[in-house]
Design an enzyme around this catalytic site. Structure first.
Site, PDB file in Angstrom:
ATOM      1  CG  ASP A 102      -1.637  -1.664   6.565  1.00 37.86           C
ATOM      2  OD1 ASP A 102      -2.650  -1.159   6.040  1.00 37.86           O
ATOM      3  OD2 ASP A 102      -0.657  -2.067   5.901  1.00 37.86           O
ATOM      4  CE  LYS A 165       1.799  -4.828   6.308  1.00 34.57           C
ATOM      5  NZ  LYS A 165       1.761  -3.410   6.693  1.00 34.57           N
ATOM      6  CE  LYS A 199       1.264  -3.483   2.967  1.00 39.24           C
ATOM      7  NZ  LYS A 199       0.866  -2.220   3.612  1.00 39.24           N
TER       8      LYS A 199
END
Length: 258
Positions: A102, A165, A199
């Site tokens: 990430d 995300k 996400k």
């Protein structure tokens, strides 16, 4: 099973169970990995700082849950615009054995008008990842405006992101339903639902929250889209609430509130 319980079970299996505290220890990460294994199924992944990837891998293997993926973070949490550092951190994360990375998008550079550095950073980090899943954190709560959130999501996808995300969980405003809708609409409108996931992270704390987020994904992208290769929740305290909703107790309580 009630609708809420069904949503709670679905959400549990989509969780990236997270600890990203400055004072994290091996013991905290071992406890997190133990919590990823529940009586009703395992979380999709754990999300931890890179230095803890080896201990997480060992713990997950020893407890018989090697299918729980290990996600880690790079260029975190500030989203600086130094591509070389972000790429070096990403290569190191891969070398540690992470299954997923990430990375934080250089959102301040984008706010200042520089779209190129973000595209290049994501592109080069994806090259460093190879087949490893790359999720890109765009920090919606700092971008704030719909035009910027959609533009950033688009840049990430064009540069090769596997997931977009919302947030690091380290700024005042993290995931919100409004921001989630904007990002899901970009995935739909670009026609990339097969290859790009979403996400929400930070602020998803209850089964009711998770149910609302999943209903939105079902509405925008179809009821069978949000599987664990297309949808994750970045959270920690959510797990206890989901287990309570499912009337199951966790092995150990998680004091964090990500």
């Amino acid at each position: 099973m009630s609708d809420l319980k069904a949503a709670a079970l679905r959400a549990l299996k989509l969780m990236d169970l997270t600890t990203l505290n400055d004072n994290d220890t091996d013991e905290a990460v071992i406890a997190l990995c133990k919590n990823a294994k529940t009586a009703v199924g395992n979380t999709a992944a754990v999300c931890i700082y890179p230095r803890f990837v080896p201990i997480a891998k060992k713990t997950l293997r020893e407890q018989g849950t090697p299918d729980v993926r290990i996600a880690t973070v790079t260029n975190f949490p500030h989203g600086n615009d130094d591509i070389a550092i972000a790429v070096a951190e990403t290569k190191a994360a891969v070398a540690y054995g992470a299954d997923e990375v990430d990375v934080v998008f250089p959102y301040r550079a984008l706010i200042a008008g520089n779209e190129t550095v973000g595209f290049e950073l994501v592109k080069q980090c994806k090259e460093a990842c190879g087949d490893i899943l790359l999720k890109v954190i765009i920090e919606t709560g700092e971008l704030k405006e719909e035009a910027l959130i959609k533009k950033t999501s688009q840049i990430c996808i064009e540069a090769g992101a596997n997931f977009i995300k919302t947030s690091t969980g380290k700024v005042p405003v993290n995931a919100t339903p409004e921001y989630a809708r904007m990002m899901l609409e970009v995935i739909r409108d670009m026609g990339v639902a097969k290859t790009v996931g979403f996400k929400p992270a930070g602020g998803v704390r209850t089964a009711e929250d998770a149910q609302a987020y999943l209903a939105m994904a079902d509405d925008i992208l179809g009821g069978d889209w949000a599987d664990n290769m297309h949808y994750r929740f970045g959270a920690s305290s959510l797990l206890t609430n989901l287990l309570n909703t499912l009337e199951v107790t966790a092995e150990t309580a998680d004091p964090s509130a990500y």
